[in-house]
Design an enzyme around this catalytic site. Sequence first.
Site, PDB file in Angstrom:
ATOM      1  N   ASN A 125       0.858  -1.185   0.000  1.00 15.53           N
ATOM      2  CA  ASN A 125       0.000   0.000   0.000  1.00 15.53           C
ATOM      3  C   ASN A 125       0.896   1.237   0.000  1.00 15.53           C
ATOM      4  OD1 ASN A 125      -1.850   2.003   0.396  1.00 15.53           O
ATOM      5  ND2 ASN A 125      -2.895   1.037   2.132  1.00 15.53           N
ATOM      6  N   CYS A 128      -2.217   5.123   0.578  1.00 20.25           N
ATOM      7  CA  CYS A 128      -3.311   5.441   1.485  1.00 20.25           C
ATOM      8  C   CYS A 128      -3.337   6.948   1.724  1.00 20.25           C
ATOM      9  CB  CYS A 128      -3.162   4.715   2.822  1.00 20.25           C
ATOM     10  SG  CYS A 128      -4.466   5.192   3.974  1.00 20.25           S
ATOM     11  N   LYS A 165       0.259  -1.040  -4.941  1.00 21.62           N
ATOM     12  CA  LYS A 165      -1.030  -0.356  -5.095  1.00 21.62           C
ATOM     13  C   LYS A 165      -0.799   1.143  -5.173  1.00 21.62           C
ATOM     14  CE  LYS A 165      -5.729  -0.132  -3.253  1.00 21.62           C
ATOM     15  NZ  LYS A 165      -6.684  -0.741  -2.329  1.00 21.62           N
ATOM     16  N   GLY A 244     -14.534   1.847  -7.702  1.00 19.78           N
ATOM     17  CA  GLY A 244     -15.936   2.055  -8.048  1.00 19.78           C
ATOM     18  C   GLY A 244     -16.624   0.884  -8.720  1.00 19.78           C
ATOM     19  N   GLY A 265     -14.346  -2.999  -3.642  1.00 18.00           N
ATOM     20  CA  GLY A 265     -14.111  -2.248  -2.413  1.00 18.00           C
ATOM     21  C   GLY A 265     -15.387  -1.810  -1.725  1.00 18.00           C
TER      22      GLY A 265
END
Lengths: 303, 256
Positions: A125, A128, A165, A244, A265
């Site tokens: 990650n 974030c 990510k 989305g 998600g």
Amino acid sequence: MVKVNLAGLELKNPVMSASGTFGYGEEFAEFFDLSLMGAVVCKTITLKQREGNKPPRIADFSGGMLNSIGLENKGAEYFVQTALPFLEKYDTKVFASIAGNDAGEYGALAARLSAEPRMHAIEINLSCPNVTHGCGRGLFCQNAQTSAQIVAAVKAAAKKPVFAKLSAMVSDITQIARACQEAGADGLTLINTLPAMMVDLKTRKPAVGNASGGLSGGCIKPVALKTVWDVYRAVKIPIIGSGGIMNANDALEFILCGASAVQIGSANFVNPLACKEIAEGIEEYFQKNNLRDITQLRGQLKI
Amino acid sequence: MKNFKTEVLENIKLGRDIFRIKFKPQFAVARPGQFVEVLCAGAGAPFLRRPFCIHRFDGEKGICEILFRRVGRGTEILSNLKQGDMLDITGPLGKGFEPQAAQHHFIAGGGMGIAPLLFLAEELYGKCGSVKIFLAAKTAAEIPCQDIFKQFGEVILSTEDGTAGEKCLIDTPLERALKTAPAAPAIYACGPHGMLRCVAALGAKYKAHTQVSLEENMACGLGVCQGCAVEVKNKDTKYKMVCKEGPVFNAEDIVW
């Protein structure tokens, strides 16, 4: 079954959970069999427990939602002792999502987790929006060199495939994506939530306690699709599309734009059966259209 | 917990902007204080489900009710539902009230905080001890089901404008009753945060075991997203989640 090969890792279908929206899977296992998923990507862990941001942490509007959780988690040891034994019971691949304050912490997490046979891949990650990194550098993934350093540190310590990510909130996503590829990333996850704000005019306060948060939900899908499409043409490593996705059609659009797999998600919050239903919907589409292999659809956007 | 679709059996307007929806639950057991997450579907609907405490529940007859005030687009959509329209519901969720082995039970509800307390009053009524029910709101029209509450205990009303009961906030009659109670009662409260803080302080002052049902912006409702955090006095974690570890907490555990 629409099998997927992600950097040597075979997934029974392209549907994965997006980190932070699925916990470690335990709660969703009450709604459906997690073995129906290609992979479970766990909530991001840090070396030590993190308490997260001050509430309120959630706000929404018709198009999507804002969160400012701040990576609240119980740390790596808790993950190894509770999440991995739980997920072992299911026939699905397990991705650990990791975050740290610097390349050294990312590397240390990768080293600790790589000893675990029950974990199949690592997602780094780097994006974030709810945590701040040292030296006012914003998101790690907003700097190609920093991204590359962290990917290299994780790769050096990890014995499993490594996915980076990234955020779409960068000047040139292809530059960051290439830097991750060159540093050894086995694949990319595109995109994380977008840094965003909502304001309450009545109270004149930001809608979430941390002032800003990460935007997700249907409203970010067009941004995510373009990011996937741009990066698909710029790198050779597989892309996991995210942003989305609310139903199977959304997921198929990502595959058309070049995604080898997809992550679900915020849809999990709206429909606890989202991952299962999207996996079924993709399967149905492939059967109806006589598609045997994901490569027949992946990146086949007609331009 | 389950996710299911079910028909609206009844949607009644009980007062200005206050509605009660009845539906058939696909779960047989629920606790007072537990809640359901309802999908508000339609044009301009909010992205996330909206949580509502269970207002009344009868597992044998297969009846579940929610009581809500129309405050935004989501509740506006729900307020327009007709008998036979479909609802998409996840529940029952969270941890409910735990009835205490006390001689006296004080139930305190402010504004829409009365919603989960009818189910609780009904349960306490069947058990032991006396039940006093303190209901408070800005104005009389915002206390829609006082007559039903009266079946389960003595109802003490207060309103800010004096249109029902005493013209005061809930702490005035509550403290009066606490002062004269022969033994420390158990308090069960739901309402605005400021009211609950006040009830918690009264509970501590009179050594009454106090449980409060809290509200926080929520996404999953399942304990997954860590969104509905509330700060607690706990050495292990700074926050607990309203959806899974609550919504009912011991008042003394909360950082007010």
